[in-house]
Design a protein around this motif. Sequence first.
Motif, PDB file in Angstrom:
ATOM      1  N   HIS A   1       0.812  -1.207   0.000  1.00  9.41           N
ATOM      2  CA  HIS A   1       0.000   0.000   0.000  1.00  9.41           C
ATOM      3  C   HIS A   1       0.850   1.264   0.000  1.00  9.41           C
ATOM      4  CE1 HIS A   1      -2.487   3.228   1.627  1.00  9.41           C
ATOM      5  NE2 HIS A   1      -3.468   2.630   0.958  1.00  9.41           N
TER       6      HIS A   1
ATOM      7  N   GLY B   1       2.236   1.588  -3.711  1.00 15.22           N
ATOM      8  CA  GLY B   1       1.172   2.558  -4.016  1.00 15.22           C
ATOM      9  C   GLY B   1       1.755   3.949  -4.204  1.00 15.22           C
TER      10      GLY B   1
ATOM     11  N   ARG C   1      -3.914  -1.725  -4.360  1.00 17.90           N
ATOM     12  CA  ARG C   1      -4.759  -1.435  -3.195  1.00 17.90           C
ATOM     13  C   ARG C   1      -5.574  -2.677  -2.812  1.00 17.90           C
ATOM     14  NH1 ARG C   1      -7.492   3.950  -4.201  1.00 17.90           N
ATOM     15  NH2 ARG C   1      -5.393   4.746  -3.845  1.00 17.90           N
TER      16      ARG C   1
ATOM     17  N   SER D   1      -3.323  -5.289  -1.229  1.00 18.16           N
ATOM     18  CA  SER D   1      -3.024  -4.867   0.135  1.00 18.16           C
ATOM     19  C   SER D   1      -4.212  -5.139   1.057  1.00 18.16           C
ATOM     20  CB  SER D   1      -2.663  -3.385   0.123  1.00 18.16           C
ATOM     21  OG  SER D   1      -2.774  -2.847   1.401  1.00 18.16           O
ATOM     22  N   ASP D   2      -5.406  -4.860   0.546  1.00 12.98           N
ATOM     23  CA  ASP D   2      -6.611  -5.058   1.347  1.00 12.98           C
ATOM     24  C   ASP D   2      -6.921  -6.521   1.598  1.00 12.98           C
ATOM     25  OD1 ASP D   2      -7.641  -2.605   2.142  1.00 12.98           O
ATOM     26  OD2 ASP D   2      -9.661  -3.330   1.611  1.00 12.98           O
TER      27      ASP D   2
ATOM     28  N   ARG E   1      -7.534  -2.673   5.553  1.00 10.87           N
ATOM     29  CA  ARG E   1      -7.193  -1.436   6.274  1.00 10.87           C
ATOM     30  C   ARG E   1      -8.343  -0.988   7.161  1.00 10.87           C
ATOM     31  NH1 ARG E   1      -2.853   1.216   4.756  1.00 10.87           N
ATOM     32  NH2 ARG E   1      -3.503   3.316   5.293  1.00 10.87           N
TER      33      ARG E   1
END
Length: 364
Positions: free
Chosen positions: A163, A167, A211, A214-215, A220
Motif C-alpha cells: 500500500h 502505491g 490497493r 493490500s486489502d 485497512r
Amino acid sequence: MAPPDRPPIEFRDIPFQGIIEQSLAGVYLVFDERFQYVNATFAEMFGYTRDEFVGTSIRDLVLPDFVGEAMEYYRLRVQEGVPSIRYFTHCKHRDGHTVHIEVHGARVDYHGQPALAGVVIDVSERVRRDQDLQRSRRRLRELASYLNSSREELRGQLAREVHDVLGGMLSSIKLDVFRIQRRVSDPALAEIREITEDLLPLIQDTIDTARQISDELRPRMLDTLGLVAAMRSELEAFGRRNEIVVGFTVEGGEPALSMETATECFRVFQEALTNIGRHADAATVEVCVHNRDGRFEMQVRDDGKGIDRSSMREGSIGMLSMAERARTIGGSLYVNARAGGGTVVLLAVPGYMGRRSNDRTADR
Ligand SMILES: Nc1ncnc2c1ncn2[C@@H]1O[C@H](COP(=O)(O)OP(=O)(O)O)[C@@H](O)[C@H]1O
Ligand SMILES: [Mg+2]
C-alpha cells in the motif's frame, strides 16, 4: 458347572491366601491407620518387601498434599460406615519418585474392630501417558496460535509495503505521466500524447490492483474503522461476487476489541463466508453481530444445503483453524446445521474487556 459326581465347591474351600499372595493387584489391610497386611505386589509397588512395609502408616505413604483426602476417605469407611470407596491418589516410592495409584477399599471386621481392606493398582504409566498427551496437545495449540499470529504479522507487513511503498511509487509515476501529457500539446508530439493517454488508465488499474492486494492481505478498514465496519464491507463484496442476498444486523455498536481479537474474529468471519461460497449453495446470508457487557457474538447463517457432520470430520482444516482462532482469543466456536436447512456459525467471545491490556493498537 461342577461335574455331577463331585459336591459343589464351598466358599471356605477356595484358597484365598494363595490367590491374594499371587495377585497382580496390590492387596492391603489397614487397622488404626497402619498397614497390618500387604501382599508382595503392594509392597513392591513402593520399593519395599512385605516385612519392611507392615506397620507403615497411610500418612507416611501418601504424598503430603493428598494425606488429608486419603484420611478423610479412611474415616468415612471406618467411622461413618460408608461401605466402599474408589479413588485415585499419589504416593511416595522408596527411591523418591511418585507412584500414582487407584484404590478400591471397603470396611471389614478385624478382630471385632472396623478396619479397611482392598486392592490397589499402579496407574503411573497411564497418568504419565495422559500428562504427555496433554503436554503435546498444549504445545500443538501454542504452535497453531504462533503460526496464526506470525502469519498475521507478515500479512500486515506485506499489506503496508504494497500500500505505502508500491502505491506511493505508482502515484508518483502517474503524476509524472500527467506532467508529460501537459507538455505535449504541440501537434508534432501527438504520438507521445497518445501513449500517455493509454498509459494513464493502465497506471490507475495498477494502483487499484495494488490497493486490492493490500486489502486482501490485511483490510485497512479493520485498523481504521474497526471490526464491524470491516465485516460489513467484506459481506457486501461477498454478496456481489457470489450473487447472494446478504443481511447485516448490529446490536450494541462497534466493540472495543484488541487488535489481535478483532483480527481473529475477522478471519473466522472470512472463512465462514468462504465456506458458504464454496459449499453451501445458499441464496441468502444473514450476519448478526451482538456486542453487550463485554461479550461479543457473531452469527453467520446461510440457507444452503446444510453442513454434513461426516464431511466435517475428515480433513476440516478450515473448521479446525476457526476453532483454534476462537480458542486463542478465549472464545468458542459452534458450527451447526439449522433446523430449517442451512448452516449457522457462531463465534462467542465473552469478557473481552478484561483483555484490553494486550491491545496492540496502542503500539501502532
Ligand atoms: N456453510 C456450509 N454449508 C455446507 N457445508 C459446509 C459449510 N461450511 C463447511 N461445510 C462443509 O464442511 C467441510 C469442512 O469445511 P472446511 O474445514 O472449511 O474445509 P474446506 O472448506 O477446505 O473444504 C466442507 O468441505 C463442507 O463439506
Ligand atoms: Mg473452508
